[in-house]
Design a protein around this motif. Structure first.
Motif, PDB file in Angstrom:
ATOM      1  N   SER A 263      41.758  20.447  -0.303  1.00  0.00           N
ATOM      2  CA  SER A 263      41.290  21.824  -0.496  1.00  0.00           C
ATOM      3  C   SER A 263      39.859  21.912  -1.006  1.00  0.00           C
ATOM      4  N   LEU A 264      39.171  20.765  -1.090  1.00  0.00           N
ATOM      5  CA  LEU A 264      37.803  20.776  -1.603  1.00  0.00           C
ATOM      6  C   LEU A 264      36.815  21.247  -0.539  1.00  0.00           C
ATOM      7  N   PRO A 265      35.721  21.901  -0.950  1.00  0.00           N
ATOM      8  CA  PRO A 265      34.702  22.354   0.012  1.00  0.00           C
ATOM      9  C   PRO A 265      33.825  21.204   0.470  1.00  0.00           C
ATOM     10  N   ASN A 266      33.003  21.451   1.494  1.00  0.00           N
ATOM     11  CA  ASN A 266      32.097  20.425   2.011  1.00  0.00           C
ATOM     12  C   ASN A 266      31.165  19.869   0.950  1.00  0.00           C
ATOM     13  N   THR A 267      30.792  20.709  -0.010  1.00  0.00           N
ATOM     14  CA  THR A 267      29.848  20.266  -1.039  1.00  0.00           C
ATOM     15  C   THR A 267      30.407  19.161  -1.920  1.00  0.00           C
ATOM     16  N   ALA A 268      31.697  18.902  -1.839  1.00  0.00           N
ATOM     17  CA  ALA A 268      32.309  17.839  -2.644  1.00  0.00           C
ATOM     18  C   ALA A 268      32.250  16.485  -1.957  1.00  0.00           C
ATOM     19  N   PHE A 269      31.757  16.429  -0.728  1.00  0.00           N
ATOM     20  CA  PHE A 269      31.750  15.187   0.045  1.00  0.00           C
ATOM     21  C   PHE A 269      30.328  14.841   0.480  1.00  0.00           C
ATOM     22  N   TRP A 270      29.985  13.566   0.340  1.00  0.00           N
ATOM     23  CA  TRP A 270      28.620  13.114   0.603  1.00  0.00           C
ATOM     24  C   TRP A 270      28.197  13.345   2.051  1.00  0.00           C
ATOM     25  N   LYS A 271      29.047  13.001   2.989  1.00  0.00           N
ATOM     26  CA  LYS A 271      28.644  13.043   4.394  1.00  0.00           C
ATOM     27  C   LYS A 271      28.243  14.444   4.845  1.00  0.00           C
ATOM     28  N   PRO A 272      29.086  15.457   4.693  1.00  0.00           N
ATOM     29  CA  PRO A 272      28.682  16.789   5.154  1.00  0.00           C
ATOM     30  C   PRO A 272      27.683  17.484   4.231  1.00  0.00           C
ATOM     31  N   ALA A 273      27.700  17.145   2.930  1.00  0.00           N
ATOM     32  CA  ALA A 273      26.855  17.859   1.974  1.00  0.00           C
ATOM     33  C   ALA A 273      25.465  17.267   1.841  1.00  0.00           C
ATOM     34  N   VAL A 274      25.319  15.973   2.199  1.00  0.00           N
ATOM     35  CA  VAL A 274      24.033  15.303   2.005  1.00  0.00           C
ATOM     36  C   VAL A 274      23.584  14.567   3.264  1.00  0.00           C
ATOM     37  N   ALA A 275      24.383  13.587   3.686  1.00  0.00           N
ATOM     38  CA  ALA A 275      23.954  12.700   4.770  1.00  0.00           C
ATOM     39  C   ALA A 275      23.734  13.427   6.087  1.00  0.00           C
ATOM     40  N   GLU A 276      24.629  14.348   6.429  1.00  0.00           N
ATOM     41  CA  GLU A 276      24.531  15.043   7.712  1.00  0.00           C
ATOM     42  C   GLU A 276      24.280  16.541   7.534  1.00  0.00           C
TER      43      GLU A 276
ATOM     44  N   ASP B 165      22.415  20.156   7.147  1.00  0.00           N
ATOM     45  CA  ASP B 165      21.235  20.804   7.720  1.00  0.00           C
ATOM     46  C   ASP B 165      20.280  21.157   6.583  1.00  0.00           C
ATOM     47  N   PRO B 166      19.041  21.546   6.888  1.00  0.00           N
ATOM     48  CA  PRO B 166      18.028  21.772   5.847  1.00  0.00           C
ATOM     49  C   PRO B 166      18.410  22.795   4.788  1.00  0.00           C
ATOM     50  N   THR B 167      19.324  23.693   5.097  1.00  0.00           N
ATOM     51  CA  THR B 167      19.683  24.730   4.132  1.00  0.00           C
ATOM     52  C   THR B 167      20.877  24.355   3.259  1.00  0.00           C
ATOM     53  N   ALA B 168      21.487  23.202   3.526  1.00  0.00           N
ATOM     54  CA  ALA B 168      22.729  22.848   2.840  1.00  0.00           C
ATOM     55  C   ALA B 168      22.548  22.678   1.334  1.00  0.00           C
ATOM     56  N   LEU B 169      21.387  22.170   0.934  1.00  0.00           N
ATOM     57  CA  LEU B 169      21.175  21.921  -0.486  1.00  0.00           C
ATOM     58  C   LEU B 169      20.869  23.186  -1.276  1.00  0.00           C
ATOM     59  N   GLU B 170      20.785  24.319  -0.604  1.00  0.00           N
ATOM     60  CA  GLU B 170      20.519  25.560  -1.329  1.00  0.00           C
ATOM     61  C   GLU B 170      21.625  25.880  -2.328  1.00  0.00           C
ATOM     62  N   SER B 171      22.803  25.325  -2.123  1.00  0.00           N
ATOM     63  CA  SER B 171      23.916  25.565  -3.043  1.00  0.00           C
ATOM     64  C   SER B 171      23.990  24.518  -4.154  1.00  0.00           C
ATOM     65  N   LEU B 172      23.004  23.602  -4.188  1.00  0.00           N
ATOM     66  CA  LEU B 172      23.039  22.543  -5.193  1.00  0.00           C
ATOM     67  C   LEU B 172      22.991  23.113  -6.599  1.00  0.00           C
ATOM     68  N   TRP B 173      22.182  24.150  -6.780  1.00  0.00           N
ATOM     69  CA  TRP B 173      22.073  24.773  -8.108  1.00  0.00           C
ATOM     70  C   TRP B 173      22.414  26.249  -8.026  1.00  0.00           C
ATOM     71  N   GLN B 174      23.385  26.632  -8.778  1.00  0.00           N
ATOM     72  CA  GLN B 174      23.755  28.038  -8.915  1.00  0.00           C
ATOM     73  C   GLN B 174      23.542  28.411 -10.376  1.00  0.00           C
ATOM     74  N   PRO B 175      22.471  29.126 -10.678  1.00  0.00           N
ATOM     75  CA  PRO B 175      22.103  29.401 -12.068  1.00  0.00           C
ATOM     76  C   PRO B 175      23.251  29.989 -12.881  1.00  0.00           C
ATOM     77  N   LYS B 176      23.392  29.491 -14.086  1.00  0.00           N
ATOM     78  CA  LYS B 176      24.451  29.942 -14.983  1.00  0.00           C
ATOM     79  C   LYS B 176      24.157  31.328 -15.537  1.00  0.00           C
ATOM     80  N   PHE B 177      22.869  31.635 -15.704  1.00  0.00           N
ATOM     81  CA  PHE B 177      22.463  32.939 -16.226  1.00  0.00           C
ATOM     82  C   PHE B 177      21.271  33.445 -15.424  1.00  0.00           C
ATOM     83  N   GLU B 178      20.993  34.711 -15.563  1.00  0.00           N
ATOM     84  CA  GLU B 178      19.901  35.325 -14.802  1.00  0.00           C
ATOM     85  C   GLU B 178      18.547  34.841 -15.312  1.00  0.00           C
ATOM     86  N   ILE B 179      17.668  34.517 -14.378  1.00  0.00           N
ATOM     87  CA  ILE B 179      16.269  34.220 -14.675  1.00  0.00           C
ATOM     88  C   ILE B 179      15.449  35.159 -13.807  1.00  0.00           C
ATOM     89  N   SER B 180      14.675  36.012 -14.443  1.00  0.00           N
ATOM     90  CA  SER B 180      13.992  37.062 -13.696  1.00  0.00           C
ATOM     91  C   SER B 180      12.518  37.129 -14.064  1.00  0.00           C
TER      92      SER B 180
END
Length: 341
Positions: A6-19, A21-36
């Motif tokens: 039941s884990l998402p792609n981001t939990a696995f190296w191959k789909p999340a990193v090795a293969e 696309d250029p936008t995949a790492l956009e989910s690497l950091w999800q800010p804990k609090f607002e920075i404005s």
């Protein structure tokens, strides 16, 4: 069925990193609090933190400089005299214990050190040896100038809403008698090395964790609402006094820092971790984020890190690539001592 089904792609190296696309790492950091754009932001740390401060300022965020240059100081000499590099005129703060020392001095929980170095008729601050090109005319001026920095530092901490700290080293030199932590080995930038007075320290996990915990406690004692963003400098160390191969020492350094700041970010709701270390060191990015020397981060690498920051926070410009300019880095001076090939 297993827990992995039941884990998402981001939990696995191959789909999340090795293969990915250029936008995949956009989910690497999800800010804990607002920075404005309304946040008043302070930055401190190693050489890489200079890039962060410049990018924040250039892309429209409220990066705060607690001390402004004198009106008669030429613009070309601002950074050479410690202005515009960090929010405080402290110079580089490479280690967590050095940050704690500065915060203790600023908040008055520890008496500022009175040590001053003299070379001919000029005087230098051991705890920020690179902030003045020609030094100061007297020892009294060194201490008075540092006191102004401490006062400005405290005032800035009181009014800020976000503090970004980027440690880069775990090795440091200290005064044997006072245990005061230096940003550089005496004699390399300024001063004179004395084996009877100066000794190397390699701060381990417990040292770094304790220093950062105490620092946060002090910061929140004067500004309870201050948000903290920690990251780790991706710039490899220049040299090591540990006796180990520099490659092994570098990974031990970065892994120690990454573990400490990660655990602290997991523990405190007011603390977050930003993955500049991972964005630069991602093996699937190839070597394009490092210059030929394998240490210096390229403009492309810095831009990738800051685009990620601004994209995730929704603040500042994500399209403007701002030249970083010269970086003032005492650690790099250690290259001078490397044996010739």
């Amino acid at each position: 069925m297993t827990p992995y089904d039941s884990l998402p792609n981001t939990a696995f190296w191959k789909p999340a990193v090795a293969e990915a696309d250029p936008t995949a790492l956009e989910s690497l950091w999800q800010p804990k609090f607002e920075i404005s754009a309304q946040d008043l932001i302070l930055t401190a740390g190693s050489c890489f933190a200079q890039n962060i401060g410049r990018q924040l300022r250039s892309r429209g965020l409220r990066w705060y400089e607690s001390e402004t240059p004198p009106a008669d100081l030429p613009r070309s000499q601002h950074e050479q005299n410690g202005y515009g590099l960090f929010s405080f005129r402290t110079g580089n703060i490479y280690t967590a214990p050095l940050l704690l020392q500065w915060v203790q001095w600023a908040l008055g929980t520890r008496k500022p050190d009175s040590e001053v170095w003299q070379a001919d008729d000029r005087f230098h601050d051991p705890f920020r040896p690179s902030i003045s090109v020609d030094g100061f005319p007297s020892a009294e001026e060194v201490l008075a100038t540092r006191q102004r920095t401490l006062e400005a530092m405290l005032a800035a901490i009181r009014k800020a809403t976000l503090f970004i700290f980027t440690p880069g080293l775990t090795e440091a030199w200290v005064n044997c008698a006072t245990s005061a932590v230096y940003p550089a080995c005496p004699g390399t930038v300024k001063g004179r090395f004395d084996p009877e007075r100066h000794e190397a320290r390699i701060f381990g996990y417990a040292d770094c964790r304790d220093a950062l915990d105490k620092t946060l406690e002090l910061l929140w004692s004067v500004n309870p609402g201050l948000k903290i963003l920690l990251t780790v400098s991706p710039v490899p160390i220049t040299a090591t006094i540990s006796g180990k191969h520099v490659l092994a020492a570098n990974f031990q350094t970065k892994n120690t820092l990454r573990t400490v700041v990660g655990e602290i970010a997991d523990q405190y709701g007011r603390v977050d971790y930003f993955p500049s270390f991972e964005l630069i060191g991602n093996p699937c990015s190839g070597a394009r984020y490092f210059a030929q020397n394998g240490r210096t981060i390229t403009e492309q690498g810095i831009d990738a890190v800051m685009r990620h920051f601004f994209k995730a926070t929704g603040s500042g410009s994500t399209t403007q690539c701002v030249p970083t300019g010269e970086i003032i880095c005492e650690d790099e001076l250690l290259e001078y001592y490397a044996p010739l090939p």
